[in-house]
Scaffold this motif. Structure first.
Motif, mmCIF file in Angstrom:
data_model
loop_
_atom_site.group_PDB
_atom_site.id
_atom_site.type_symbol
_atom_site.label_atom_id
_atom_site.label_comp_id
_atom_site.label_asym_id
_atom_site.label_seq_id
_atom_site.Cartn_x
_atom_site.Cartn_y
_atom_site.Cartn_z
ATOM 1 N N ALA A 196 1.076 1.463 6.349
ATOM 2 C CA ALA A 196 1.435 2.601 5.504
ATOM 3 C C ALA A 196 0.877 3.906 6.087
ATOM 4 O O ALA A 196 1.568 4.932 6.125
ATOM 5 C CB ALA A 196 0.921 2.384 4.080
ATOM 6 N N ARG A 197 -0.362 3.876 6.561
ATOM 7 C CA ARG A 197 -0.974 5.059 7.179
ATOM 8 C C ARG A 197 -0.187 5.497 8.416
ATOM 9 O O ARG A 197 0.128 6.672 8.601
ATOM 10 C CB ARG A 197 -2.427 4.750 7.567
ATOM 11 C CG ARG A 197 -3.140 5.914 8.286
ATOM 12 C CD ARG A 197 -4.556 5.517 8.696
ATOM 13 N NE ARG A 197 -4.588 4.543 9.769
ATOM 14 C CZ ARG A 197 -4.633 4.864 11.076
ATOM 15 N NH1 ARG A 197 -4.642 6.124 11.454
ATOM 16 N NH2 ARG A 197 -4.674 3.914 11.982
ATOM 17 N N THR B 43 -2.344 -1.505 4.604
ATOM 18 C CA THR B 43 -2.937 -0.170 4.577
ATOM 19 C C THR B 43 -2.676 0.568 5.886
ATOM 20 O O THR B 43 -2.278 1.740 5.891
ATOM 21 C CB THR B 43 -4.456 -0.263 4.308
ATOM 22 O OG1 THR B 43 -4.651 -0.945 3.070
ATOM 23 C CG2 THR B 43 -5.097 1.106 4.248
ATOM 24 N N GLY C 144 -1.374 9.904 5.091
ATOM 25 C CA GLY C 144 -1.777 8.538 5.387
ATOM 26 C C GLY C 144 -2.966 8.050 4.574
ATOM 27 O O GLY C 144 -3.540 7.009 4.883
ATOM 28 N N VAL C 145 -3.333 8.786 3.524
ATOM 29 C CA VAL C 145 -4.455 8.382 2.673
ATOM 30 C C VAL C 145 -3.930 7.446 1.582
ATOM 31 O O VAL C 145 -3.015 7.817 0.843
ATOM 32 C CB VAL C 145 -5.136 9.612 2.032
ATOM 33 C CG1 VAL C 145 -6.234 9.183 1.070
ATOM 34 C CG2 VAL C 145 -5.674 10.538 3.108
ATOM 35 N N PRO C 146 -4.478 6.241 1.478
ATOM 36 C CA PRO C 146 -3.998 5.304 0.455
ATOM 37 C C PRO C 146 -4.210 5.840 -0.963
ATOM 38 O O PRO C 146 -5.280 6.357 -1.285
ATOM 39 C CB PRO C 146 -4.850 4.051 0.683
ATOM 40 C CG PRO C 146 -5.343 4.168 2.081
ATOM 41 C CD PRO C 146 -5.503 5.641 2.326
ATOM 42 N N CYS D 221 0.716 5.305 0.528
ATOM 43 C CA CYS D 221 -0.118 6.398 1.039
ATOM 44 C C CYS D 221 0.554 7.741 0.766
ATOM 45 O O CYS D 221 1.774 7.816 0.613
ATOM 46 C CB CYS D 221 -0.286 6.273 2.553
ATOM 47 S SG CYS D 221 -1.365 4.939 3.075
ATOM 48 N N ASP D 222 -0.258 8.793 0.790
ATOM 49 C CA ASP D 222 0.315 10.131 0.719
ATOM 50 C C ASP D 222 0.808 10.534 2.111
ATOM 51 O O ASP D 222 0.724 9.744 3.063
ATOM 52 C CB ASP D 222 -0.686 11.130 0.131
ATOM 53 C CG ASP D 222 -1.907 11.386 1.016
ATOM 54 O OD1 ASP D 222 -1.912 10.977 2.203
ATOM 55 O OD2 ASP D 222 -2.852 11.993 0.505
ATOM 56 N N CYS E 148 0.852 -1.180 0.000
ATOM 57 C CA CYS E 148 0.000 0.000 0.000
ATOM 58 C C CYS E 148 0.892 1.236 0.000
ATOM 59 O O CYS E 148 1.839 1.316 0.784
ATOM 60 C CB CYS E 148 -0.904 0.008 1.231
ATOM 61 S SG CYS E 148 -2.003 1.442 1.287
#
Length: 103
Positions: free
Chosen positions: A67-68, A64, A44-46, A40-41, A38
């Motif tokens: 990564a967040r 997810t 923390g948005v995938p 993310c930006d 995953c």
């Protein structure tokens, strides 16, 4: 006085996130790792996700959330796991995923 203006933040575009995902997918395949990846930006948005062949279903949630967590803390989740196991056990109840592997 002058208004406070936050410094500009780098932005990860969907295109760049796709390139990161492609590179991570190649590495995972080369190593024969059945994982979910995953990207993310910074908030923390995938932006993109890939569940590779053989990855167990729960790995989607784990990838997810790791990564967040890494994005929002701005550090690898292994650092947070180490802190939770050492001096900061309250991290475990924080609602963040403090398992190593999130970068």
């Amino acid at each position: 006085g002058a208004p406070l203006v936050p410094p500009p933040q780098p932005v990860l575009t969907r295109y760049a996130a796709g390139k990161v995902l492609e590179a991570a997918e190649l590495k995972a395949k080369d190593e024969d790792w059945p994982v979910t990846i995953c990207v993310c930006d910074g908030g923390g948005v995938p932006l993109c996700l890939a569940r590779l062949d053989g990855a167990f279903p729960a790995s989607v949630t784990l990838a997810t959330e790791k990564a967040r967590t890494a994005a929002q803390f701005r550090k690898p989740t292994l650092d947070l796991e180490s802190a939770a196991n050492d001096k900061r056990p309250a991290l475990i109840a924080s609602g963040f995923t403090v398992l190593g592997g999130g970068e």
